[in-house]
Write an enzyme that holds these catalytic residues in place. Structure first.
Site, PDB file in Angstrom:
ATOM      1  N   HIS A  30     -48.999 -49.286 -19.326  1.00 18.19           N
ATOM      2  CA  HIS A  30     -50.375 -49.614 -18.944  1.00 18.19           C
ATOM      3  C   HIS A  30     -51.170 -50.355 -20.013  1.00 18.19           C
ATOM      4  O   HIS A  30     -52.028 -51.162 -19.687  1.00 18.19           O
ATOM      5  CB  HIS A  30     -51.126 -48.359 -18.490  1.00 18.19           C
ATOM      6  CG  HIS A  30     -51.563 -47.466 -19.599  1.00 18.19           C
ATOM      7  ND1 HIS A  30     -50.693 -46.609 -20.250  1.00 18.19           N
ATOM      8  CD2 HIS A  30     -52.764 -47.305 -20.182  1.00 18.19           C
ATOM      9  CE1 HIS A  30     -51.352 -45.956 -21.180  1.00 18.19           C
ATOM     10  NE2 HIS A  30     -52.613 -46.359 -21.166  1.00 18.19           N
ATOM     11  N   ASP A  31     -50.893 -50.127 -21.274  1.00 21.49           N
ATOM     12  CA  ASP A  31     -51.671 -50.761 -22.343  1.00 21.49           C
ATOM     13  C   ASP A  31     -50.918 -51.880 -23.058  1.00 21.49           C
ATOM     14  O   ASP A  31     -51.330 -52.303 -24.133  1.00 21.49           O
ATOM     15  CB  ASP A  31     -52.129 -49.718 -23.367  1.00 21.49           C
ATOM     16  CG  ASP A  31     -53.470 -49.097 -23.029  1.00 21.49           C
ATOM     17  OD1 ASP A  31     -54.178 -49.640 -22.146  1.00 21.49           O
ATOM     18  OD2 ASP A  31     -53.822 -48.080 -23.652  1.00 21.49           O
ATOM     19  N   LYS A  34     -52.593 -54.857 -24.805  1.00 20.42           N
ATOM     20  CA  LYS A  34     -53.260 -54.758 -26.106  1.00 20.42           C
ATOM     21  C   LYS A  34     -52.526 -55.529 -27.197  1.00 20.42           C
ATOM     22  O   LYS A  34     -53.096 -55.778 -28.256  1.00 20.42           O
ATOM     23  CB  LYS A  34     -53.445 -53.296 -26.508  1.00 20.42           C
ATOM     24  CG  LYS A  34     -54.534 -52.613 -25.697  1.00 20.42           C
ATOM     25  CD  LYS A  34     -54.793 -51.203 -26.192  1.00 20.42           C
ATOM     26  CE  LYS A  34     -55.940 -50.570 -25.417  1.00 20.42           C
ATOM     27  NZ  LYS A  34     -56.197 -49.193 -25.862  1.00 20.42           N
ATOM     28  N   HIS A  59     -57.442 -56.672 -21.683  1.00 24.18           N
ATOM     29  CA  HIS A  59     -56.070 -56.193 -21.857  1.00 24.18           C
ATOM     30  C   HIS A  59     -55.352 -55.802 -20.560  1.00 24.18           C
ATOM     31  O   HIS A  59     -54.143 -56.015 -20.459  1.00 24.18           O
ATOM     32  CB  HIS A  59     -55.973 -55.083 -22.929  1.00 24.18           C
ATOM     33  CG  HIS A  59     -56.271 -53.708 -22.446  1.00 24.18           C
ATOM     34  ND1 HIS A  59     -57.528 -53.164 -22.464  1.00 24.18           N
ATOM     35  CD2 HIS A  59     -55.455 -52.741 -21.943  1.00 24.18           C
ATOM     36  CE1 HIS A  59     -57.485 -51.940 -21.990  1.00 24.18           C
ATOM     37  NE2 HIS A  59     -56.243 -51.655 -21.663  1.00 24.18           N
ATOM     38  N   HIS A  83     -56.158 -49.877 -14.252  1.00 28.16           N
ATOM     39  CA  HIS A  83     -56.291 -48.554 -14.873  1.00 28.16           C
ATOM     40  C   HIS A  83     -57.626 -48.327 -15.586  1.00 28.16           C
ATOM     41  O   HIS A  83     -57.916 -47.212 -16.011  1.00 28.16           O
ATOM     42  CB  HIS A  83     -55.102 -48.236 -15.791  1.00 28.16           C
ATOM     43  CG  HIS A  83     -55.111 -48.913 -17.122  1.00 28.16           C
ATOM     44  ND1 HIS A  83     -54.612 -50.186 -17.317  1.00 28.16           N
ATOM     45  CD2 HIS A  83     -55.546 -48.489 -18.324  1.00 28.16           C
ATOM     46  CE1 HIS A  83     -54.745 -50.505 -18.585  1.00 28.16           C
ATOM     47  NE2 HIS A  83     -55.315 -49.491 -19.230  1.00 28.16           N
ATOM     48  N   HIS A  84     -58.471 -49.359 -15.692  1.00 28.03           N
ATOM     49  CA  HIS A  84     -59.816 -49.175 -16.249  1.00 28.03           C
ATOM     50  C   HIS A  84     -60.915 -49.379 -15.202  1.00 28.03           C
ATOM     51  O   HIS A  84     -62.092 -49.499 -15.553  1.00 28.03           O
ATOM     52  CB  HIS A  84     -60.052 -50.099 -17.450  1.00 28.03           C
ATOM     53  CG  HIS A  84     -59.449 -49.573 -18.713  1.00 28.03           C
ATOM     54  ND1 HIS A  84     -59.956 -48.477 -19.376  1.00 28.03           N
ATOM     55  CD2 HIS A  84     -58.362 -49.977 -19.411  1.00 28.03           C
ATOM     56  CE1 HIS A  84     -59.214 -48.248 -20.443  1.00 28.03           C
ATOM     57  NE2 HIS A  84     -58.242 -49.131 -20.488  1.00 28.03           N
ATOM     58  N   ASP A 112     -55.081 -41.329 -18.912  1.00 35.06           N
ATOM     59  CA  ASP A 112     -55.404 -42.163 -20.069  1.00 35.06           C
ATOM     60  C   ASP A 112     -56.678 -41.678 -20.758  1.00 35.06           C
ATOM     61  O   ASP A 112     -56.746 -41.595 -21.986  1.00 35.06           O
ATOM     62  CB  ASP A 112     -55.552 -43.621 -19.622  1.00 35.06           C
ATOM     63  CG  ASP A 112     -55.683 -44.599 -20.771  1.00 35.06           C
ATOM     64  OD1 ASP A 112     -55.079 -44.374 -21.842  1.00 35.06           O
ATOM     65  OD2 ASP A 112     -56.374 -45.617 -20.596  1.00 35.06           O
TER      66      ASP A 112
END
Length: 156
Positions: A30-31, A34, A59, A83-84, A112
C-alpha cells in the site's frame, strides 16, 4: 504490520479466501508509492509544510502507477490507490466517500492508521493500544467505515 492487522480483520469478519489474498497483497504494497518521496519529507521530525503534505498525498497514485504493469488486478490496485480516502469524503487522492471507497481500501485504512498510531515516528512516540483504539472509535463515520472499526477492535 499493516498486512497482518488487515488480514486479522479479514479473518475475523469472515472474508473469503480470494479476497483475503487480494487484501494481503494490497496491504503489503500500500505504501510503495513513498519511494517517490524525498527521505527528508518522510523522516521530517516537524510538521510538514502544505507543499510537503501535497507531495505526500501523491503516494497512493504513485504506488498505483508503479504497480500497474506488474499487478494486473484492478481490485488490488484500487485498494492501494484508495487507502487514504476517508469515509466522510475528506480523504485523498479522489475524495471518495462511504461505499464509493473500495472495501479492501477501507480495511487497509483502519489497519494503516492503527499501525501509524502504535508505531514510533520521527515526530512522536508510539501510542498505547487503548489510546489508538479510542482514536479509531472516535473516527467512525468520519475517517473510518463504522462497520469495520468494531470488529477491528475485537480481532485478535
Amino acid at each position: 504490520r499493516v498486512r497482518k492487522y488487515a488480514v486479522d480483520l479479514a479473518h475475523y469478519i469472515g472474508l473469503d479466501e480470494h479476497s483475503k489474498k487480494r487484501l494481503s497483497l494490497a496491504a503489503k504494497l500500500h505504501d510503495i508509492g513513498k519511494v517517490g518521496l524525498a527521505e527528508g519529507i518522510l523522516n521530517k521530525p516537524a510538521k510538514l509544510s502544505e507543499h510537503e503534505f501535497d507531495l505526500v498525498k501523491e503516494h497512493p497514485v504513485i504506488g498505483e502507477r508503479i504497480l500497474r504493469p506488474i499487478v494486473r488486478n484492478r481490485v488490488v490496485l484500487s485498494a492501494i490507490r484508495s487507502h487514504h480516502e476517508r469515509f466522510d469524503g475528506g480523504g485523498y487522492p479522489d475524495g471518495l466517500s462511504g461505499e464509493q471507497i473500495p472495501f479492501l481500501a477501507r480495511m487497509i485504512t483502519v489497519a494503516d492508521c492503527y499501525d501509524a498510531l502504535t508505531s514510533s515516528r520521527a515526530y512522536r512516540g508510539a501510542m498505547t493500544q487503548p489510546a489508538a483504539l479510542d482514536i479509531l472509535h472516535d473516527g467512525m463515520n468520519t475517517q473510518f467505515d463504522p462497520h469495520l472499526v468494531p470488529p477491528f477492535m475485537l480481532a485478535p
